[in-house]
Scaffold this active site. Structure first.
Site, PDB file in Angstrom:
ATOM      1  N   ASN A  85       0.835  -1.190   0.000  1.00 56.98           N
ATOM      2  CA  ASN A  85       0.000   0.000   0.000  1.00 56.98           C
ATOM      3  C   ASN A  85       0.879   1.254   0.000  1.00 56.98           C
ATOM      4  O   ASN A  85       2.106   1.164   0.039  1.00 56.98           O
ATOM      5  CB  ASN A  85      -0.947  -0.044   1.215  1.00 56.98           C
ATOM      6  CG  ASN A  85      -2.261   0.663   0.956  1.00 56.98           C
ATOM      7  OD1 ASN A  85      -2.308   1.691   0.298  1.00 56.98           O
ATOM      8  ND2 ASN A  85      -3.328   0.105   1.498  1.00 56.98           N
ATOM      9  N   HIS A 115      23.563   0.907  11.956  1.00 58.70           N
ATOM     10  CA  HIS A 115      24.780   1.677  12.209  1.00 58.70           C
ATOM     11  C   HIS A 115      25.438   1.178  13.488  1.00 58.70           C
ATOM     12  O   HIS A 115      24.768   0.649  14.380  1.00 58.70           O
ATOM     13  CB  HIS A 115      24.447   3.170  12.316  1.00 58.70           C
ATOM     14  CG  HIS A 115      23.787   3.689  11.085  1.00 58.70           C
ATOM     15  ND1 HIS A 115      24.500   4.103   9.985  1.00 58.70           N
ATOM     16  CD2 HIS A 115      22.485   3.827  10.757  1.00 58.70           C
ATOM     17  CE1 HIS A 115      23.663   4.489   9.043  1.00 58.70           C
ATOM     18  NE2 HIS A 115      22.430   4.326   9.488  1.00 58.70           N
TER      19      HIS A 115
END
Length: 186
Positions: A85, A115
Site C-alpha cells: 500500500n 549503524h
C-alpha cells in the site's frame, strides 16, 4: 588477497562506507526510478510496474501503490501476488526476500541498514546491512517496521505499528514495540 569493494562488503553483511561512489550512483539510480514511479498518473499503472520491475532483483506478479522508496532496488526479490500500500519504504542494503501472497499496509518500513553502536565508528560513516526474509502469506499491518536481520515465517501477521526486531514464527500474530507474541493462528 583481493580486497572487497564497498558494495561486496555491503552484500556480505560487513561494515562498509555507503558514501562510496559506486553505491552513491546505485542509490541515485534507484531514487530516480522511484521518483519517476511516484510522479506517474494513476492511469499509467502498467508503466509504473514496468519501471519497478526493471529496478528490482526479481519479481513475479506484484502491485505497489505510490509513493514507494528504496535504496538500491536490486536487492529486492518479490514472490507472486505481492501488494504494498501507499508509503512503503524498503532500505535494501542487503537482500530483502519476500514470498508469495504477501500484503503490506500503508506506511510499512523494511530496513536492512544499521549503524554501529560505537559513536566514533558512526562518525566515520560506517554502516552495515543484514538480510530480511518474509515468508509466504504474510500480512504486515499499517506503519509496522521490520528491522535488520529479521525472518518472518509463513502466514504470520504483524500488527499495525509493530516494531519487529526478532524473528517471527510461522502462523503467529505479533504486535507492539518491540513486537511480541500475541497468539497462534489456527
Amino acid at each position: 588477497m583481493i580486497e572487497m569493494s564497498e558494495k561486496q562488503k555491503m552484500l556480505a553483511g560487513e561494515a562498509y562506507f555507503p558514501s562510496n561512489k559506486q553505491l552513491q550512483a546505485d542509490r541515485l539510480n534507484a531514487k530516480t526510478v522511484c521518483h519517476q514511479f511516484n510522479q506517474l498518473s494513476p492511469n499509467d499503472y502498467k508503466q509504473g510496474m514496468k519501471l519497478l520491475k526493471g529496478l528490482f532483483g526479481s519479481t513475479q506478479s506484484f502491485w505497489i501503490e505510490p509513493h514507494f522508496y528504496c535504496d538500491y532496488g536490486y536487492n529486492i526479490h518479490l514472490g507472486k501476488q505481492f501488494y504494498a500500500n501507499h508509503g512503503c519504504v524498503i532500505l535494501d542494503g542487503a537482500l530483502v526476500t519476500i514470498g508469495d501472497d504477501v500484503m503490506l499496509g500503508p506506511g510499512v518500513l523494511i530496513s536492512t541498514a544499521t549503524h554501529p553502536l560505537n559513536a566514533e565508528k558512526r562518525k566515520k560513516g560506517i554502516e552495515s546491512a543484514h538480510s530480511i526474509t518474509i515468508g509466504n502469506g504474510v500480512w504486515i499491518g499499517m506503519g509496522a517496521k521490520i528491522l535488520p536481520g529479521v525472518t518472518i515465517g509463513d502466514n504470520a501477521v504483524i500488527a499495525a505499528g509493530a516494531v519487529v526486531n526478532k524473528n517471527v514464527l510461522a502462523n503467529t500474530v505479533v504486535g507492539g514495540v518491540p513486537a511480541t507474541f500475541i497468539k497462534q493462528i489456527l
